[in-house]
Design an enzyme around this catalytic site. Structure first.
Site, PDB file in Angstrom:
ATOM      1  N   GLY B  44       0.858  -1.180   0.000  1.00 30.54           N
ATOM      2  CA  GLY B  44       0.000   0.000   0.000  1.00 30.54           C
ATOM      3  C   GLY B  44       0.887   1.220   0.000  1.00 30.54           C
ATOM      4  O   GLY B  44       2.061   1.124   0.328  1.00 30.54           O
ATOM      5  N   THR B  45       0.347   2.368  -0.380  1.00 30.18           N
ATOM      6  CA  THR B  45       1.264   3.466  -0.642  1.00 30.18           C
ATOM      7  C   THR B  45       1.061   4.753   0.135  1.00 30.18           C
ATOM      8  O   THR B  45       1.749   4.968   1.108  1.00 30.18           O
ATOM      9  CB  THR B  45       1.303   3.720  -2.140  1.00 30.18           C
ATOM     10  N   THR B  46       0.136   5.629  -0.245  1.00 30.33           N
ATOM     11  CA  THR B  46       0.106   6.903   0.480  1.00 30.33           C
ATOM     12  C   THR B  46      -1.101   7.022   1.405  1.00 30.33           C
ATOM     13  O   THR B  46      -2.239   6.872   0.976  1.00 30.33           O
ATOM     14  CB  THR B  46       0.103   8.095  -0.495  1.00 30.33           C
ATOM     15  N   GLY B 179       3.979   5.770   3.771  1.00 30.67           N
ATOM     16  CA  GLY B 179       3.931   5.119   2.464  1.00 30.67           C
ATOM     17  C   GLY B 179       4.923   5.742   1.497  1.00 30.67           C
ATOM     18  O   GLY B 179       5.553   6.760   1.794  1.00 30.67           O
TER      19      GLY B 179
END
Lengths: 228, 261
Positions: B44-46, B179
Site C-alpha cells: 500500500g502506498t500513500t 507510504g
C-alpha cells in the site's frame, strides 16, 4: 486410621445439585425476553457497578445469575471464545448456539468432576432479523441446556418469576410493554416494588448493524416504564 | 477458564492472549529462514492523517502495487478501529490488513472485558507494541507501518500518531503521512496546513496532498473518474467516525482539481 466411608453416586450428585441451587437462589432473578425491537435482558441489580448482563459479540448477549466471580470468569471465557472465532474465521461465524454448547460442556464437566459445582445459571441470547429468529438459551449449573421460546428466567425465585411470565405474556410486544412485563414479573416474583434505578437493562437491538448490544440508561428505562 | 487471574494472557488484551495461548493465530506466526531473500508482495502506498478544529481527517489512496504492477485499484487503507479511532496502513498489504483486524479485535475485546474503552493514548501505545511484534517479519520485507488517529474523548481533541518499523510511536500536533508517496504528501501539507481548519477545508487539503503524492509517486493513484474510484476519507470528531461518502469525495476532489489547474 481414618474410617473409609462410602457415599453413593446418586447421593453425591444430589448433594452437589442442592448446594449449587442454594447458592443460586441467594441471588436475584434475571429475565430475557423477545421484544419487537430486539431481545431484552433485564436484571434486578441496583447500582449495577458489577454487571450481570453484558455484550459477548455482535448479536449475542450474556446474563449470569449466582456467584459473581464464577459467572464473570465464564463471561470472559465466552468473550474470548467469540473473539477468537470471529478473528480466525469471520464475524458471521460466531453463534450463540456454539457459545451455549461450550458453556454447557464446561459447567457439565465441573459439575461431574470437581468437588464444588459452579453456583451459576446463564442465559445466552442472540438477536435475529425477526423475533421468531431470536435464540434464547438457558444453561444450568450442571450443564443442562435448554433452548427457550419467547422468554427465559435465571437466578433466585426463577420459578415464581417464570410463572408470572407464563400467565402474563400474550405475544411479542414493543420495548415499553416488554419492560413493564419484566418489571411486573420481577416484582411479583419476590423482589417487592421496583423502580427504574433497580434494573440493569441490556438490549440486543435488532435495528442496529454490527455490535447490537446497548445498555439502557436509567432515564430511558424510566421513560419506558412510564409508557414509552 | 484460566485458574490464575493475573497470568499472562488472562487480562483485557486480546493480543496478549494470542501471544500467550494462541501464537499460531498471530500475523507474525510464520518464521522464515534466516538470510532468505526479502519477499515481494503487494504494498500500500500513500496515507495521511491530519488534525483540524473538531477532530481528525484520515485519508488514503486506493492503489496497492506489486513492484511495477498494479495489484488492486480499490483497496481501502483507512480502517475504522472503534467508535472514535481509525488506522491507516502502509507496507505489505496482507500483514497490514491482518494487523488492522487484530487491532480492531483488541480494542473491542478490551471494551467488553473491562466494560469501558481504552484511552486514545492507551490504544496508540498498544498498537506500537503490536508493530514491534512484527519486527522479524519486517526484516523479511513484510513491514507494517501504520498511522493511527482518533478523537481523544478525555481531552476533547483529535490526535495523530505515526510509527516506525520497530514500533516507535511519535505523536504530531498537525499531521502525519506514511507510504512511498508519504514524503510528497508531507511536502504539500507542510506548505498548506493551518491549525484550526474547518472540516471541509481539512478534507480538501487531505485530497490535495494525496493528489500531489499521486503526481510524483508511481505507486500512488489519484482520483480515477473513469473507473469512479476515489480516495478513502474518514472524519473523526466527538460524534465518532464518519466515512465521507463517495459523492462528497468526488465533489471535493473536483474542487481541488479545479483549483490546481
Amino acid at each position: 486410621m481414618a474410617t473409609p466411608y462410602y457415599v453413593s453416586p446418586e447421593q453425591w450428585m444430589r448433594d452437589k445439585a442442592e448446594f449449587a441451587k442454594k447458592g443460586i437462589s441467594r441471588g436475584r432473578a434475571i429475565v430475557a425476553l423477545r421484544a419487537v425491537e430486539g431481545v431484552l435482558l433485564v436484571a434486578h441489580n441496583p447500582g449495577a457497578a458489577l454487571t450481570k448482563v453484558s455484550e459477548v459479540y455482535d448479536r449475542i448477549g450474556f446474563a449470569g445469575a449466582g456467584r459473581y466471580s464464577e459467572f464473570e470468569s465464564l463471561r470472559k471465557a465466552g468473550v474470548r471464545h467469540a473473539d477468537v472465532t470471529g478473528y480466525s474465521y469471520s464475524r458471521e461465524d460466531v453463534s450463540a448456539r456454539g457459545l451455549a454448547d461450550g458453556y454447557s460442556q464446561m459447567l457439565g464437566n465441573v459439575f461431574a468432576h470437581e468437588m464444588k459445582p459452579m453456583e451459576v445459571d446463564l442465559v445466552v441470547a442472540q438477536v435475529g432479523d425477526t423475533p421468531e429468529t431470536d435464540e434464547i438459551y438457558r444453561i444450568s449449573f450442571d450443564g443442562s441446556i435448554s433452548g427457550e421460546g419467547d422468554y427465559a428466567v435465571v437466578g433466585g425465585d426463577a420459578d415464581r418469576v417464570l410463572n408470572i411470565l407464563v400467565r402474563q405474556f400474550t405475544g411479542v410486544g414493543d420495548l415499553a410493554q416488554s419492560m413493564k412485563l419484566c418489571k411486573e414479573a420481577l416484582e411479583v416474583g419476590g423482589n417487592g416494588t421496583l423502580s427504574a434505578r433497580d434494573f440493569e437493562v441490556g438490549l440486543l437491538d435488532r435495528r442496529k448493524r454490527g455490535r447490537t448490544f446497548t445498555r439502557l440508561k436509567v432515564e430511558r428505562v424510566e421513560a419506558l416504564l412510564a409508557g414509552g | 477458564m484460566n485458574p490464575h487471574p493475573f497470568a499472562p494472557g488472562s487480562g483485557a488484551s486480546f493480543y496478549d492472549y494470542l501471544v500467550a495461548e494462541r501464537p499460531d493465530l498471530l500475523p507474525s506466526a510464520t518464521p522464515m529462514k534466516a538470510g532468505a531473500e526479502p519477499l515481494t508482495v503487494p504494498h500500500g502506498t500513500t496515507v495521511l492523517a491530519m488534525v483540524f478544529a473538531a477532530g481528525v481527517v484520515v485519508a488514503g489512496d486506493r492503489m496497492a502495487s506489486d513492484g511495477q504492477s498494479v495489484s488492486s485499484r480499490r483497496m481501502d487503507k483507512v480502517i475504522q478501529t472503534d467508535a472514535h479511532s481509525a488506522l491507516a496502513i502502509s507496507g505489505a498489504v496482507g500483514p497490514c490488513l491482518e494487523m488492522a483486524k487484530l487491532f480492531t479485535t483488541e480494542l473491542e475485546y478490551y471494551e467488553k472485558i473491562e466494560g469501558r474503552r481504552l484511552s486514545l493514548l492507551g490504544k496508540a501505545n498498544k498498537l506500537g507494541q503490536m508493530v514491534r511484534g512484527n519486527l522479524a517479519m519486517a526484516m523479511q520485507g513484510l513491514a507494517v507501518i501504520p498511522l493511527f488517529a482518533g478523537f481523544d474523548t478525555l481531552r476533547g481533541v483529535g490526535r495523530v500518531f505515526k510509527y516506525d518499523v520497530a514500533g516507535g510511536k511519535t505523536e504530531e500536533l498537525d499531521f502525519v503521512t506514511a507510504g512511498s508517496g508519504g514524503g510528497h504528501a508531507r511536502g504539500a501539507l507542510k506548505r498548506q496546513f493551518r491549525p484550526g481548519m474547518g472540516r471541509d477545508q481539512a478534507v480538501e487539503m487531505a485530497l490535495l496532498a494525496l493528489l500531489d503524492a499521486a503526481d510524483d509517486d508511481l505507486a500512488t493513484a489519484g482520483p480515477d473518474p473513469v473507473r469512479g474510484i476515489y480516495p478513502t476519507v474518514m472524519v473523526i470528531d466527538a460524534e465518532g467516525v464518519t466515512q465521507v461518502a463517495e459523492d462528497a469525495v468526488r465533489g471535493h476532489a473536483a474542487r481541488v482539481l479545479g483549483g490546481k489547474e
